[in-house]
Design a protein around this motif. Sequence first.
Motif, PDB file in Angstrom:
ATOM      1  N   ALA A  31      25.026 -46.189 -10.142  1.00 48.59           N
ATOM      2  CA  ALA A  31      24.498 -46.231 -11.244  1.00 48.59           C
ATOM      3  C   ALA A  31      23.055 -45.753 -11.510  1.00 48.59           C
ATOM      4  N   GLU A  32      22.228 -46.165 -10.395  1.00 49.61           N
ATOM      5  CA  GLU A  32      20.921 -45.727 -10.425  1.00 49.61           C
ATOM      6  C   GLU A  32      20.793 -44.295 -10.339  1.00 49.61           C
ATOM      7  N   GLN A  33      21.705 -43.689  -9.503  1.00 51.56           N
ATOM      8  CA  GLN A  33      21.718 -42.429  -9.153  1.00 51.56           C
ATOM      9  C   GLN A  33      22.103 -41.498 -10.602  1.00 51.56           C
ATOM     10  N   LYS A  34      23.046 -42.022 -11.094  1.00 53.80           N
ATOM     11  CA  LYS A  34      23.550 -41.398 -12.505  1.00 53.80           C
ATOM     12  C   LYS A  34      22.688 -41.505 -13.495  1.00 53.80           C
ATOM     13  N   GLU A  35      21.674 -42.578 -13.471  1.00 50.32           N
ATOM     14  CA  GLU A  35      20.601 -42.723 -14.550  1.00 50.32           C
ATOM     15  C   GLU A  35      19.838 -41.661 -14.393  1.00 50.32           C
ATOM     16  N   ALA A  36      19.100 -41.522 -12.985  1.00 48.41           N
ATOM     17  CA  ALA A  36      18.201 -40.633 -12.624  1.00 48.41           C
ATOM     18  C   ALA A  36      18.542 -39.271 -12.855  1.00 48.41           C
ATOM     19  N   CYS A  37      19.713 -39.010 -12.560  1.00 49.56           N
ATOM     20  CA  CYS A  37      20.434 -37.552 -12.872  1.00 49.56           C
ATOM     21  C   CYS A  37      20.377 -37.239 -14.340  1.00 49.56           C
ATOM     22  N   LEU A  38      20.972 -38.158 -15.182  1.00 49.49           N
ATOM     23  CA  LEU A  38      20.976 -38.076 -16.447  1.00 49.49           C
ATOM     24  C   LEU A  38      19.553 -37.838 -17.132  1.00 49.49           C
ATOM     25  N   ALA A  39      18.588 -38.574 -16.607  1.00 49.70           N
ATOM     26  CA  ALA A  39      17.365 -38.444 -17.157  1.00 49.70           C
ATOM     27  C   ALA A  39      16.529 -37.026 -16.677  1.00 49.70           C
ATOM     28  N   LEU A  40      16.868 -36.539 -15.460  1.00 46.54           N
ATOM     29  CA  LEU A  40      16.753 -35.274 -15.252  1.00 46.54           C
ATOM     30  C   LEU A  40      16.987 -34.037 -16.215  1.00 46.54           C
ATOM     31  N   LEU A  74      24.538 -27.593 -11.367  1.00 49.78           N
ATOM     32  CA  LEU A  74      24.911 -28.841 -10.291  1.00 49.78           C
ATOM     33  C   LEU A  74      23.669 -29.711 -10.280  1.00 49.78           C
ATOM     34  N   VAL A  75      23.879 -30.866 -10.639  1.00 50.69           N
ATOM     35  CA  VAL A  75      22.721 -31.779 -10.553  1.00 50.69           C
ATOM     36  C   VAL A  75      22.783 -32.722  -9.524  1.00 50.69           C
ATOM     37  N   VAL A  76      22.170 -32.984  -8.563  1.00 54.68           N
ATOM     38  CA  VAL A  76      21.934 -34.061  -7.555  1.00 54.68           C
ATOM     39  C   VAL A  76      20.729 -34.775  -7.362  1.00 54.68           C
ATOM     40  N   TYR A  77      21.101 -35.981  -6.726  1.00 52.53           N
ATOM     41  CA  TYR A  77      20.082 -37.054  -6.494  1.00 52.53           C
ATOM     42  C   TYR A  77      19.075 -36.409  -5.378  1.00 52.53           C
ATOM     43  N   GLU A  78      19.730 -35.893  -4.480  1.00 56.54           N
ATOM     44  CA  GLU A  78      18.855 -35.242  -3.208  1.00 56.54           C
ATOM     45  C   GLU A  78      19.974 -34.035  -2.623  1.00 56.54           C
ATOM     46  N   VAL A  79      19.103 -32.751  -2.677  1.00 58.08           N
ATOM     47  CA  VAL A  79      20.250 -31.503  -2.036  1.00 58.08           C
ATOM     48  C   VAL A  79      20.723 -32.149  -0.935  1.00 58.08           C
ATOM     49  N   GLU A  80      20.157 -32.623   0.076  1.00 60.80           N
ATOM     50  CA  GLU A  80      20.669 -33.060   1.588  1.00 60.80           C
ATOM     51  C   GLU A  80      21.941 -33.946   1.245  1.00 60.80           C
ATOM     52  N   ARG A  81      22.158 -34.551   0.406  1.00 60.91           N
ATOM     53  CA  ARG A  81      23.514 -35.520   0.022  1.00 60.91           C
ATOM     54  C   ARG A  81      24.684 -34.580  -0.108  1.00 60.91           C
ATOM     55  N   LEU A  82      24.657 -33.343  -0.265  1.00 57.81           N
ATOM     56  CA  LEU A  82      25.816 -32.308  -0.579  1.00 57.81           C
ATOM     57  C   LEU A  82      26.569 -32.275   0.937  1.00 57.81           C
ATOM     58  N   ALA A  83      25.874 -32.411   1.960  1.00 60.57           N
ATOM     59  CA  ALA A  83      26.295 -31.834   3.276  1.00 60.57           C
ATOM     60  C   ALA A  83      25.987 -32.909   4.411  1.00 60.57           C
ATOM     61  N   ALA A  84      27.061 -32.926   5.262  1.00 60.61           N
ATOM     62  CA  ALA A  84      26.755 -33.758   6.574  1.00 60.61           C
ATOM     63  C   ALA A  84      25.564 -33.341   7.400  1.00 60.61           C
ATOM     64  N   ASN A  85      25.279 -31.912   7.605  1.00 61.29           N
ATOM     65  CA  ASN A  85      24.407 -31.433   8.359  1.00 61.29           C
ATOM     66  C   ASN A  85      23.779 -30.265   7.865  1.00 61.29           C
ATOM     67  N   ARG A  86      22.569 -29.708   8.673  1.00 61.42           N
ATOM     68  CA  ARG A  86      21.790 -28.736   8.020  1.00 61.42           C
ATOM     69  C   ARG A  86      22.558 -27.437   7.802  1.00 61.42           C
ATOM     70  N   GLN A  87      23.865 -26.945   8.847  1.00 59.23           N
ATOM     71  CA  GLN A  87      24.427 -25.925   8.836  1.00 59.23           C
ATOM     72  C   GLN A  87      25.370 -25.875   7.478  1.00 59.23           C
ATOM     73  N   GLU A  88      26.098 -26.922   7.359  1.00 55.92           N
ATOM     74  CA  GLU A  88      26.762 -27.190   6.356  1.00 55.92           C
ATOM     75  C   GLU A  88      26.099 -27.116   4.748  1.00 55.92           C
ATOM     76  N   LEU A 104      19.955 -28.561  -9.775  1.00 54.40           N
ATOM     77  CA  LEU A 104      18.524 -29.352 -10.250  1.00 54.40           C
ATOM     78  C   LEU A 104      18.711 -30.780  -9.238  1.00 54.40           C
ATOM     79  N   SER A 105      17.523 -31.169  -8.545  1.00 56.20           N
ATOM     80  CA  SER A 105      17.441 -32.047  -7.681  1.00 56.20           C
ATOM     81  C   SER A 105      16.305 -33.373  -8.353  1.00 56.20           C
ATOM     82  N   VAL A 106      16.976 -34.546  -8.502  1.00 52.89           N
ATOM     83  CA  VAL A 106      15.959 -35.496  -8.559  1.00 52.89           C
ATOM     84  C   VAL A 106      14.847 -35.674  -7.748  1.00 52.89           C
ATOM     85  N   ARG A 107      15.187 -35.599  -6.366  1.00 54.72           N
ATOM     86  CA  ARG A 107      14.125 -35.604  -5.545  1.00 54.72           C
ATOM     87  C   ARG A 107      13.736 -34.446  -4.732  1.00 54.72           C
TER      88      ARG A 107
END
Length: 107
Positions: A31-40, A74-88, A104-107
């Motif tokens: 819910a916190e991430q959703k709120e932050a993404c909508l605010a962005l 695409l809106v994300v809280y942090e871009v890193e959350r899209l993948a398990a590792n750097r290569q992915e 667009l990224s919140v952080r």
Amino acid sequence: MAEEKFTAVYLMVRQEELRPEDQGSYERPLAEQKEACLALIQEKLPPQEQEPVSFYTRRSQLFMDMERKKVKRLVVYEVERLAANRQELEGILFECRSAGIPILSVR
């Protein structure tokens, strides 16, 4: 008539981010991430550019809709959350650039 594209919001919480009071539930942090993404979205996009929003907690569903060319941005809280590792992550970012999907990224 072509289907209208939408803004995709990907929400992802890591287990170690849960607090004891969450009792194993992902509800509060999601819910916190959703709120932050909508605010962005409200902050970064003029009202005339704010199309419908779809929320995803499963990457497979998100990627399927991206392949179907349904996603405008695409809106994300942090871009890193899209993948398990750097290569992915680099592969996913490449796919987004190739498809013309800004991130667009919140952080």
